[in-house]
Design an enzyme around this catalytic site. Structure first.
Site, mmCIF file in Angstrom:
data_model
loop_
_atom_site.group_PDB
_atom_site.id
_atom_site.type_symbol
_atom_site.label_atom_id
_atom_site.label_comp_id
_atom_site.label_asym_id
_atom_site.label_seq_id
_atom_site.Cartn_x
_atom_site.Cartn_y
_atom_site.Cartn_z
ATOM 1 N N ASP A 130 8.452 -0.616 -1.754
ATOM 2 C CA ASP A 130 7.562 0.188 -2.405
ATOM 3 C C ASP A 130 7.915 1.493 -2.780
ATOM 4 O OD1 ASP A 130 4.596 -0.198 -3.406
ATOM 5 O OD2 ASP A 130 4.530 1.872 -2.033
ATOM 6 N N TYR A 146 7.453 9.718 -4.638
ATOM 7 C CA TYR A 146 7.887 9.799 -3.442
ATOM 8 C C TYR A 146 9.410 10.409 -3.511
ATOM 9 C CZ TYR A 146 4.666 6.319 -2.383
ATOM 10 O OH TYR A 146 3.476 5.409 -2.273
ATOM 11 N N LYS A 167 5.500 3.600 -9.250
ATOM 12 C CA LYS A 167 4.274 4.071 -9.653
ATOM 13 C C LYS A 167 4.266 5.155 -10.749
ATOM 14 C CE LYS A 167 2.607 2.681 -5.023
ATOM 15 N NZ LYS A 167 3.818 3.117 -4.176
ATOM 16 N N HIS A 198 -0.475 4.997 -10.295
ATOM 17 C CA HIS A 198 -0.543 5.560 -8.756
ATOM 18 C C HIS A 198 -1.853 5.694 -8.238
ATOM 19 C CE1 HIS A 198 2.193 7.297 -5.510
ATOM 20 N NE2 HIS A 198 0.954 6.971 -4.954
HETATM 21 N N1 NAP Z 1 -0.505 3.939 -3.282
HETATM 22 C C1 NAP Z 1 -0.706 4.953 -2.590
HETATM 23 O O1 NAP Z 1 -1.528 5.847 -2.856
HETATM 24 C C2 NAP Z 1 -0.264 5.003 -1.302
HETATM 25 C C3 NAP Z 1 -0.533 6.073 -0.274
HETATM 26 C C4 NAP Z 1 0.011 6.275 1.047
HETATM 27 C C5 NAP Z 1 1.092 5.196 1.204
HETATM 28 N N2 NAP Z 1 1.446 4.338 0.321
HETATM 29 C C6 NAP Z 1 2.648 3.324 0.372
HETATM 30 O O2 NAP Z 1 2.435 2.600 1.750
HETATM 31 C C7 NAP Z 1 3.247 2.710 2.519
HETATM 32 C C8 NAP Z 1 2.874 2.592 4.115
HETATM 33 O O3 NAP Z 1 1.978 3.507 4.315
HETATM 34 P P1 NAP Z 1 2.268 4.833 5.439
HETATM 35 O O4 NAP Z 1 3.737 5.099 5.427
HETATM 36 O O5 NAP Z 1 1.366 5.885 4.979
HETATM 37 O O6 NAP Z 1 1.520 4.246 6.809
HETATM 38 P P2 NAP Z 1 1.940 3.009 8.084
HETATM 39 O O7 NAP Z 1 2.914 1.963 7.171
HETATM 40 O O8 NAP Z 1 0.407 2.372 8.063
HETATM 41 O O9 NAP Z 1 2.466 3.884 8.816
HETATM 42 C C9 NAP Z 1 3.847 4.148 9.140
HETATM 43 C C10 NAP Z 1 3.949 4.952 10.327
HETATM 44 O O10 NAP Z 1 3.862 4.124 11.583
HETATM 45 C C11 NAP Z 1 5.021 4.038 11.999
HETATM 46 N N3 NAP Z 1 5.234 2.802 12.600
HETATM 47 C C12 NAP Z 1 5.601 1.581 11.828
HETATM 48 N N4 NAP Z 1 5.683 0.526 12.448
HETATM 49 C C13 NAP Z 1 5.159 0.813 13.649
HETATM 50 C C14 NAP Z 1 4.912 -0.141 15.082
HETATM 51 N N5 NAP Z 1 5.386 -1.412 14.975
HETATM 52 N N6 NAP Z 1 4.544 0.501 15.983
HETATM 53 C C15 NAP Z 1 4.226 1.836 16.002
HETATM 54 N N7 NAP Z 1 4.246 2.782 15.037
HETATM 55 C C16 NAP Z 1 4.801 2.147 13.941
HETATM 56 C C17 NAP Z 1 6.045 4.675 11.488
HETATM 57 O O11 NAP Z 1 6.860 5.359 12.353
HETATM 58 P P3 NAP Z 1 8.491 5.292 12.271
HETATM 59 O O12 NAP Z 1 9.073 5.488 10.985
HETATM 60 O O13 NAP Z 1 9.010 6.519 13.047
HETATM 61 O O14 NAP Z 1 8.819 3.938 12.735
HETATM 62 C C18 NAP Z 1 5.134 5.673 10.654
HETATM 63 O O15 NAP Z 1 5.029 7.000 11.363
HETATM 64 C C19 NAP Z 1 3.894 3.989 2.137
HETATM 65 O O16 NAP Z 1 5.236 4.204 2.795
HETATM 66 C C20 NAP Z 1 3.996 3.996 0.886
HETATM 67 O O17 NAP Z 1 4.937 3.202 0.281
HETATM 68 C C21 NAP Z 1 0.777 4.265 -1.088
#
Ligand code: NAP
Length: 279
Positions: A46, A51, A76, A109
């Site tokens: 994704d 990004y 997006k 997006h």
């Molecule tokens: N459409 C939109 O508007 C929108 C908005 C926000 C995000 N997104 C997408 O959603 C994706 C995921 O969201 P996100 O990156 O905001 O948050 P997330 O996936 O909920 O959390 C990521 C964080 O959690 C940590 N983590 C991952 N797996 C873990 C585990 N098993 N145990 C403990 N910590 C863990 C990661 O650390 P480490 O990397 O240090 O392991 C990172 O700091 C984004 O990368 C993006 O592609 C889309």
């Protein structure tokens, strides 16, 4: 790893039930993290114009040796590229940066309703799909009203709506709307990002009961809700454990307790689709 299950979209295409989020993964370090995710078994990456890592995503796929047709790539269209011509141009630029001929899934997006150009942007996506530059088309951060406007105008229902969804913000109404319309709900920040509720009793207790870690409990909860989570991790061990969620099942009570963590102010940031301006 055994074959990843898939969701079938309303256009007949399939997506793995778990994808890989790439926010913040840039440069050589970002490429290495994405190669390691592909090695762990992720087959849905994704990304987004905003990004600033589309080049890295394409490069990671090439370096991983995984055949291009085995990996689904989502990008997006950002707010500043809303509008018909702008969206067509934006998509060509994304394909160029990624170094691929076709996007597997392309999303708007954010709706940016104050500018009110998301319907035209959707019309561009419909044409890009017709012309074969994009396989599946969808939206992100759309409400019921936004969804109905694009469907009413074009007769084409988005395949996916990617929305913020985690235990503090489980979005029951939007899940129901998406399901009623035949749209797959993709969950962004599926763990809750920095505010992940790993230590909350319903999560910690389920983790202990099933002998898994709290992240696995939350991702399993996502799947049992029928959602498609896209966790991001730069850590290879977490990348692997986040995919290892198919050998246990949460009970109805465990599911309800985790959903019960919902907070009225559970959003991660001021990301209200009716007011957020994503440029
Ligand atoms: N459409 C939109 O508007 C929108 C908005 C926000 C995000 N997104 C997408 O959603 C994706 C995921 O969201 P996100 O990156 O905001 O948050 P997330 O996936 O909920 O959390 C990521 C964080 O959690 C940590 N983590 C991952 N797996 C873990 C585990 N098993 N145990 C403990 N910590 C863990 C990661 O650390 P480490 O990397 O240090 O392991 C990172 O700091 C984004 O990368 C993006 O592609 C889309």
């Amino acid at each position: 790893m055994s074959e990843m299950p898939t969701y079938t979209l309303n256009d007949g295409e399939q997506l793995p039930v778990i994808g890989f989020g790439t926010v913040g993964l840039r440069g050589e370090e970002g490429i290495a993290a994405m190669v390691s995710a592909l090695e762990a078994g992720y087959r849905l990456l994704d990304t987004a114009v905003n990004y600033e890592n589309e080049h890295e995503v394409g490069e990671a796929i090439r370096r991983s040796g995984v055949p291009r047709d085995e990996v689904k790539v989502t990008s997006k269209i950002p707010g500043r590229h809303h509008g018909y011509d702008e969206a067509i141009r934006s998509t060509h630029e994304s394909l160029e940066r990624l170094g691929i001929a076709r996007l597997d899934l392309h999303l708007i997006h954010w709706p940016n309703p104050s500018r009110d150009r998301f319907v035209e942007t959707w019309e561009a996506l419909v044409d890009l799909q017709r012309d074969g530059l994009v396989t599946s088309i969808g939206v992100s951060n759309f409400t019921d009203a936004h969804l109905r406007r694009v469907i009413d105008k074009t007769g084409v229902t988005p395949a996916v709506n990617q929305i913020e969804l985690h235990p503090y913000f489980p979005q029951p109404e939007m899940r129901r709307t998406d399901a009623d319309l035949g749209i797959v709900t993709e969950s962004w920040s599926p763990l809750g990002k920095r505010q992940a509720p790993f230590a909350e009793a319903p999560v910690a207790e389920a983790a202990a009961a099933h002998g898994v870690d709290p992240g696995q409990v939350i991702l399993r909860w996502q799947l049992q809700l029928g959602c498609l989570p896209i966790p991001k991790s730069a850590t290879p061990s977490r990348q692997r454990s986040n995919l290892d969620v198919f050998s246990f099942e949460l009970s109805d009570e465990e599911m309800a307790a985790i959903t019960g963590l919902a907070k009225p102010d559970g959003r991660l940031f001021g990301g209200d689709p009716d007011t957020h301006e994503e440029m």
